[in-house]
Design an enzyme around this catalytic site. Sequence first.
Site, PDB file in Angstrom:
ATOM      1  N   SER A 128       6.136 -85.519 -30.116  1.00  0.00           N
ATOM      2  CA  SER A 128       5.298 -86.607 -29.605  1.00  0.00           C
ATOM      3  C   SER A 128       6.137 -87.862 -29.372  1.00  0.00           C
ATOM      4  CB  SER A 128       4.160 -86.916 -30.587  1.00  0.00           C
ATOM      5  OG  SER A 128       4.664 -87.109 -31.892  1.00  0.00           O
TER       6      SER A 128
ATOM      7  N   GLU B 274      -4.238 -77.767 -35.050  1.00  0.00           N
ATOM      8  CA  GLU B 274      -4.524 -78.926 -34.190  1.00  0.00           C
ATOM      9  C   GLU B 274      -5.751 -78.673 -33.326  1.00  0.00           C
ATOM     10  OE1 GLU B 274      -1.195 -80.685 -32.170  1.00  0.00           O
ATOM     11  OE2 GLU B 274      -2.476 -81.961 -30.927  1.00  0.00           O
TER      12      GLU B 274
END
Length: 266
Positions: A46, A183
């Site tokens: 990320s 997730e």
Amino acid sequence: MPKITIQDFLRKKTEKKKITLLTAYDFPFAKIVDEAGIDGIIVGDSVAMVVQGLENTLPVTMYEMIYHTKLVSRAATNAMVIGDLPFMSYQASVEEGVRNAGRFIKEAGASAVKIEGGAEVAEHIRRMTKSDIPVMAHIGLTPQSIHRMGGYKVQGKTEESAKRLLEEAHITEDAGAFSLLLEAIPMGLAKRITGELSIPTIGIGAGPYCDGQVLVLHDVLGLFERFLPKFAKRYVNLKEQALTAIKTFREEVETGTFPSEKQSFK
Ligand code: KIV
């Protein structure tokens, strides 16, 4: 405090104590996360979105991931540092994946790696674990697969896909993963996976029943403005605070208030 180990993760699950993780990508923020007593720091891919300003996580390279992991490892005295294998660092072959996972440990000071995928990376997990590289698996919404998934969508919503995710979870455990990141999946499914596995589950958008939780640091601190996922929580708006401080500096310089005698030499 001694460094958190994979055994501590497993113990926490057994003792029903929650495991806390955040991402970090550089020395000063990793130091704050570490000082706050967070169990683990994922140097996530990320970084591509929240630090490099890119559209998605796909372009970040192994070189860049190693660089950021080194910065974080330097700061983390207690938290376990987990390096995130970026897109195309393991997809081409198991051997390449094992070598790149090893780089996180050998060159960057990480204690473990994270890999996206279930059955398709089972052999990678097996071989990494055999090479003494602890692996956190990552299933559900796997951002490196956005093109196949058609965007950032909640996974496991149909009976069939939920069944598949449950199978994938068991496959990663059987392959030797020390923990499993879930997730963006329904909380009922995450609860079932957490109950069935003996390794800890770490949720991000997977509800409250996981053994631990992780968030992207820049979401938590209000430093990523492009979007805030439904599952994230902004605990402070550091962007606003930084903006105020920097504007004040500009005004003080422009009006001659800074520097004063206090900041000057005689
Ligand atoms: O890259 C990342 O930040 C992640 C999070 C889910 C930890 O994979």
